[in-house]
Design a protein around this motif. Structure first.
Motif, PDB file in Angstrom:
ATOM      1  N   PRO A  87     122.404  30.617  36.503  1.00 48.45           N
ATOM      2  CA  PRO A  87     121.919  30.354  35.239  1.00 48.45           C
ATOM      3  C   PRO A  87     121.643  28.842  34.838  1.00 48.45           C
ATOM      4  CG  PRO A  87     124.178  30.918  35.046  1.00 48.45           C
ATOM      5  CD  PRO A  87     123.810  31.183  36.493  1.00 48.45           C
ATOM      6  N   ASP A  88     122.299  27.941  35.190  1.00 44.01           N
ATOM      7  CA  ASP A  88     122.396  26.250  34.917  1.00 44.01           C
ATOM      8  C   ASP A  88     121.209  25.894  35.588  1.00 44.01           C
ATOM      9  OD1 ASP A  88     124.794  26.715  33.482  1.00 44.01           O
ATOM     10  OD2 ASP A  88     126.026  25.178  34.733  1.00 44.01           O
ATOM     11  N   LEU A  89     120.898  26.328  36.752  1.00 44.23           N
ATOM     12  CA  LEU A  89     119.681  25.632  37.600  1.00 44.23           C
ATOM     13  C   LEU A  89     118.334  26.304  36.619  1.00 44.23           C
ATOM     14  CD1 LEU A  89     120.726  25.727  41.304  1.00 44.23           C
ATOM     15  CD2 LEU A  89     120.358  23.731  39.752  1.00 44.23           C
ATOM     16  N   PHE A  90     118.502  27.778  36.607  1.00 39.33           N
ATOM     17  CA  PHE A  90     117.519  28.304  36.123  1.00 39.33           C
ATOM     18  C   PHE A  90     117.086  27.851  34.520  1.00 39.33           C
ATOM     19  CE2 PHE A  90     115.520  31.811  33.498  1.00 39.33           C
ATOM     20  CZ  PHE A  90     114.239  31.737  34.128  1.00 39.33           C
ATOM     21  N   VAL A  91     117.956  27.573  33.645  1.00 41.78           N
ATOM     22  CA  VAL A  91     117.702  26.733  32.548  1.00 41.78           C
ATOM     23  C   VAL A  91     117.158  25.662  32.674  1.00 41.78           C
ATOM     24  CG1 VAL A  91     118.962  25.992  30.311  1.00 41.78           C
ATOM     25  CG2 VAL A  91     119.391  28.313  31.519  1.00 41.78           C
ATOM     26  N   ASP A 127     129.471  28.823  23.274  1.00 40.82           N
ATOM     27  CA  ASP A 127     128.905  27.563  22.962  1.00 40.82           C
ATOM     28  C   ASP A 127     128.898  26.760  24.631  1.00 40.82           C
ATOM     29  OD1 ASP A 127     129.115  28.146  20.362  1.00 40.82           O
ATOM     30  OD2 ASP A 127     130.632  26.494  20.067  1.00 40.82           O
ATOM     31  N   SER A 128     127.841  26.101  24.517  1.00 39.03           N
ATOM     32  CA  SER A 128     127.277  25.304  25.504  1.00 39.03           C
ATOM     33  C   SER A 128     126.209  24.467  25.384  1.00 39.03           C
ATOM     34  CB  SER A 128     126.998  26.069  26.901  1.00 39.03           C
ATOM     35  OG  SER A 128     125.630  26.752  26.914  1.00 39.03           O
ATOM     36  N   ALA A 129     125.925  23.177  26.028  1.00 39.93           N
ATOM     37  CA  ALA A 129     124.938  22.347  25.784  1.00 39.93           C
ATOM     38  C   ALA A 129     123.705  22.832  26.067  1.00 39.93           C
ATOM     39  CB  ALA A 129     125.065  21.102  26.603  1.00 39.93           C
ATOM     40  N   LEU A 130     123.671  23.515  27.173  1.00 39.85           N
ATOM     41  CA  LEU A 130     122.452  24.121  27.753  1.00 39.85           C
ATOM     42  C   LEU A 130     121.853  25.196  26.828  1.00 39.85           C
ATOM     43  CD1 LEU A 130     122.916  24.487  31.621  1.00 39.85           C
ATOM     44  CD2 LEU A 130     121.028  23.106  30.303  1.00 39.85           C
ATOM     45  N   ARG A 131     122.853  26.089  26.300  1.00 45.42           N
ATOM     46  CA  ARG A 131     122.372  27.227  25.580  1.00 45.42           C
ATOM     47  C   ARG A 131     122.121  26.883  24.130  1.00 45.42           C
ATOM     48  NH1 ARG A 131     123.181  32.302  25.245  1.00 45.42           N
ATOM     49  NH2 ARG A 131     123.068  33.741  23.235  1.00 45.42           N
ATOM     50  N   ALA A 132     122.542  25.546  23.472  1.00 44.52           N
ATOM     51  CA  ALA A 132     121.876  25.050  22.383  1.00 44.52           C
ATOM     52  C   ALA A 132     120.612  24.582  22.527  1.00 44.52           C
ATOM     53  CB  ALA A 132     122.835  23.987  21.859  1.00 44.52           C
ATOM     54  N   GLN A 133     120.382  23.716  23.644  1.00 44.64           N
ATOM     55  CA  GLN A 133     119.083  23.234  24.056  1.00 44.64           C
ATOM     56  C   GLN A 133     117.993  24.293  23.981  1.00 44.64           C
ATOM     57  OE1 GLN A 133     120.968  20.606  27.135  1.00 44.64           O
ATOM     58  NE2 GLN A 133     118.958  19.603  26.568  1.00 44.64           N
ATOM     59  N   VAL A 134     118.199  25.260  24.877  1.00 40.97           N
ATOM     60  CA  VAL A 134     117.280  26.427  24.983  1.00 40.97           C
ATOM     61  C   VAL A 134     117.135  27.174  23.540  1.00 40.97           C
ATOM     62  CG1 VAL A 134     116.745  28.872  25.999  1.00 40.97           C
ATOM     63  CG2 VAL A 134     117.853  26.943  27.378  1.00 40.97           C
ATOM     64  N   MET A 135     117.934  27.405  22.904  1.00 45.54           N
ATOM     65  CA  MET A 135     117.755  27.934  21.487  1.00 45.54           C
ATOM     66  C   MET A 135     116.883  27.034  20.516  1.00 45.54           C
ATOM     67  SD  MET A 135     121.825  29.472  20.817  1.00 45.54           S
ATOM     68  CE  MET A 135     121.543  29.722  19.133  1.00 45.54           C
ATOM     69  N   GLY A 136     117.212  25.613  20.630  1.00 45.10           N
ATOM     70  CA  GLY A 136     116.533  24.924  19.924  1.00 45.10           C
ATOM     71  C   GLY A 136     114.894  24.575  20.191  1.00 45.10           C
ATOM     72  N   ARG A 137     114.770  24.804  21.625  1.00 43.65           N
ATOM     73  CA  ARG A 137     113.298  24.740  21.951  1.00 43.65           C
ATOM     74  C   ARG A 137     112.627  26.080  21.747  1.00 43.65           C
ATOM     75  NH1 ARG A 137     110.851  20.970  25.852  1.00 43.65           N
ATOM     76  NH2 ARG A 137     108.764  21.250  24.933  1.00 43.65           N
ATOM     77  N   LEU A 138     113.340  27.293  21.722  1.00 49.77           N
ATOM     78  CA  LEU A 138     112.789  28.422  21.478  1.00 49.77           C
ATOM     79  C   LEU A 138     112.380  28.525  20.138  1.00 49.77           C
ATOM     80  CD1 LEU A 138     111.828  31.164  22.861  1.00 49.77           C
ATOM     81  CD2 LEU A 138     114.388  31.918  22.402  1.00 49.77           C
ATOM     82  N   ALA A 139     113.153  27.994  19.061  1.00 52.41           N
ATOM     83  CA  ALA A 139     112.951  28.038  17.806  1.00 52.41           C
ATOM     84  C   ALA A 139     111.613  27.116  17.597  1.00 52.41           C
ATOM     85  CB  ALA A 139     114.252  27.282  17.065  1.00 52.41           C
ATOM     86  N   ALA A 158     121.397  26.685  16.715  1.00 49.57           N
ATOM     87  CA  ALA A 158     121.262  25.795  17.850  1.00 49.57           C
ATOM     88  C   ALA A 158     121.802  24.085  17.498  1.00 49.57           C
ATOM     89  CB  ALA A 158     120.110  25.414  18.501  1.00 49.57           C
ATOM     90  N   ILE A 159     121.445  24.026  16.072  1.00 47.72           N
ATOM     91  CA  ILE A 159     122.066  22.544  15.965  1.00 47.72           C
ATOM     92  C   ILE A 159     123.518  22.518  15.626  1.00 47.72           C
ATOM     93  CG2 ILE A 159     122.298  20.845  13.932  1.00 47.72           C
ATOM     94  CD1 ILE A 159     119.029  21.760  13.490  1.00 47.72           C
ATOM     95  N   ALA A 160     123.886  23.416  15.025  1.00 48.43           N
ATOM     96  CA  ALA A 160     125.554  23.634  14.804  1.00 48.43           C
ATOM     97  C   ALA A 160     126.385  23.808  16.007  1.00 48.43           C
ATOM     98  CB  ALA A 160     125.763  24.961  13.812  1.00 48.43           C
ATOM     99  N   MET A 161     125.875  24.619  16.979  1.00 52.08           N
ATOM    100  CA  MET A 161     126.350  24.572  18.294  1.00 52.08           C
ATOM    101  C   MET A 161     126.437  23.462  19.102  1.00 52.08           C
ATOM    102  SD  MET A 161     125.363  27.118  21.684  1.00 52.08           S
ATOM    103  CE  MET A 161     125.571  28.792  20.780  1.00 52.08           C
ATOM    104  N   ALA A 162     125.333  22.556  19.019  1.00 56.57           N
ATOM    105  CA  ALA A 162     125.158  21.296  19.802  1.00 56.57           C
ATOM    106  C   ALA A 162     126.230  20.154  19.291  1.00 56.57           C
ATOM    107  CB  ALA A 162     123.870  20.659  19.497  1.00 56.57           C
TER     108      ALA A 162
END
Length: 508
Positions: A87-91, A127-139, A158-162
């Motif tokens: 998942p990390d490499l794919f994200v 919570d993770s930095a990568l998950r927050a980034q994907v959610m933010g970009r998707l939004a 996403a902002i709250a998670m980051a």
């Protein structure tokens, strides 16, 4: 390498590439990463995870340097990471494929949304930095592709998670990706504060590209409130990034800065050349094959002013049909249909957007642009009831400019208010709005929008026909006509000639 240790060759080439990358020598970095990949093929057993990581490094180096080959290694890395179920490499591959322009270069493509959704699904629900980034970009991307519904909540989550994760770069990334989803016409101070936070966090994380995007956002916000001096200061900062960095992203932003100024001042040939340069530099910053939404915005302004709406309409129709829940595309289609004479289709577009007295249109960062587009459509049809609705909706924003994306400025909101007041025969109100629009458009050095305001103002004066109105209309329309003919605004020139004829002024 011959007769030596393949593992050492991979390691040395990778380290050499990393060092070149740190020194902004992106072409050299790419050469070293390619050597590392070549050496990796000699290792037994094959290390596919390491290959995937090297492909990511190669793609990012090419992206920074502006290579047309950027997507090849990134797409291969995404396929490989998905097969490895890493998942990390794919994200990382998915985010890299979205390009270095995190927020100011939105990608309005369905496959971009699909890729991000697949990336998000691979990550654990914690919570993770990568998950927050994907959610933010998707939004952010979802505001132009798919549906804006729910994007605000996704962005704020996403902002709250980051913030909880405490990763400065991840939070800067999310703050850069989400203004399209979280912003609106009533939060300009909050938007400026978040842009300042983004710049501070990017500096802390030593991420020059994110810092540059923070300044891009501030240019748009300052232009929106008509503070052209502050906007110019931010543009100077961006231009320094372009001078000191070898990244294609910064050069593309600098070209757009110069291009938008050229367009606003009516230097269309220069603006067109700069837009083309920016498009070529930015062509690697996207998943799909169409021009980026925001760079295309400048092209739209140019072609509309030149009377080429018929060339724009097919592309806009395609987006509106692909993303029917996105009002931006539908409003742009309606306005362009009016321009090309497809009036019945434009009326149907207006009916579909005017439901619930325009309250169904999301009050996001594109809201002012949509209202501006619809004001001209309503004015064309002389639809007084809807003109009254739009007038009341727009009146609180009389002191703003319409900035649909980046700094593709559409001039003062007061011009739209004057146009709507003219439809309503509130001529004294229209006069005040037009005077304000002339002042603001001149202040932001938007010569083309000054000319449009002069035409609309003259048309109102002819309709009011009070003492001295025709003389004033003659002077305003003469100025508008001179500008339109000089810079090549054919549709405006034709409309001004009609106004002058109605006022009794013969043309040579």
């Amino acid at each position: 390498l011959p007769g030596g240790d393949a593992g050492k060759a991979v390691d040395y080439a990778t380290r050499a590439g990393d060092r070149a990358n740190e020194q902004l020598a992106y072409a050299e970095a790419a050469i070293q990463y390619e050597r590392a990949l070549q050496a990796l093929e000699l290792r037994e057993p094959p290390d596919e995870r390491l290959r995937c990581a090297l492909l990511l490094k190669l793609g990012e180096a090419w992206s920074a340097g502006g290579s047309e080959r950027t997507k090849e290694p990134l797409e291969e890395a995404a396929v490989l990471a998905e097969r490895l179920r890493d998942p990390d490499l794919f994200v990382r591959a998915a985010l890299a494929l979205m390009g270095p322009g995190v927020g100011v270069f939105p990608v309005g493509e369905l496959n971009a949304v699909d890729l991000l959704e697949r990336a998000l699904a691979t990550l654990p629900d914690r919570d993770s930095a990568l998950r927050a980034q994907v959610m933010g970009r998707l939004a952010g991307v979802g505001m132009f592709a798919g549906s804006p519904e729910g994007r605000d909540q996704l962005a704020r989550t996403a902002i709250a998670m980051a913030r909880r994760v405490g990763d400065a770069r991840a939070l800067a990334y999310v703050l850069c990706a989400t203004p399209w989803a979280t912003g609106g016409p009533d939060d300009i101070e909050e938007r400026l504060a978040r842009a300042d936070e983004l710049i501070r966090l990017a500096a802390e994380a030593r991420d020059e590209r994110l810092a540059a995007e923070g300044h891009v956002w501030k240019v748009s916000y300052y232009l929106e409130i008509g503070d052209v001096a502050a906007a110019d200061r931010e543009i100077d900062i961006q231009n320094r990034f372009a001078e000191t960095s070898r990244q294609a992203f910064h050069r593309s932003v600098a070209a757009l800065n110069r291009g938008t100024r050229a367009l606003l001042e009516g230097r269309f040939d220069e603006g067109q050349a700069l837009i083309q340069q920016a498009l070529e530099l930015a062509s690697v910053f996207q998943v799909g094959g169409d021009p980026l939404v925001n760079v295309q915005g400048f092209k739209n302004i140019l072609w509309e002013q030149q009377g080429r709406a018929d060339e724009l309409l097919p592309g806009l129709l395609s987006r509106a049909e692909a993303f029917p829940q996105v009002p931006v595309w539908r409003a742009a289609v309606a306005a362009n249909r009016v321009a090309v004479g497809q009036t019945e289709a434009a009326r149907r577009d207006l009916e579909s957007l005017a439901g619930n007295d325009f309250r169904d249109i999301p009050r996001d960062l594109a809201w002012l642009f949509v209202m501006w587009r619809l004001s001209d459509v309503v004015s064309f049809f002389g639809d007084a009831p809807r003109a009254a609705l739009l007038y009341d909706l727009l009146l609180p924003y009389a002191g703003r400019c319409v900035i649909p994306s980046f700094s593709a400025c559409r001039g003062s909101v007061s011009r739209s208010l004057g146009v709507l007041a003219t439809v309503l025969a509130r001529y004294d109100e229209a006069e005040r709005h037009f005077e304000h629009a002339l002042e603001m458009n001149a202040r932001i050095r938007a010569r083309i929008w000054v000319a449009h305001t002069q035409h609309d103002y003259a048309r109102m004066l002819v309709a009011r026909d009070g003492p001295g109105d025709r003389e004033r209309a003659g002077a305003l329309s003469a100025q508008a006509l001179a500008t339109a003919r000089e810079v090549g605004m054919k549709p405006l020139a034709a409309k001004v000639v009609e106004v002058r004829a109605a006022a009794g002024f013969a043309e040579e």
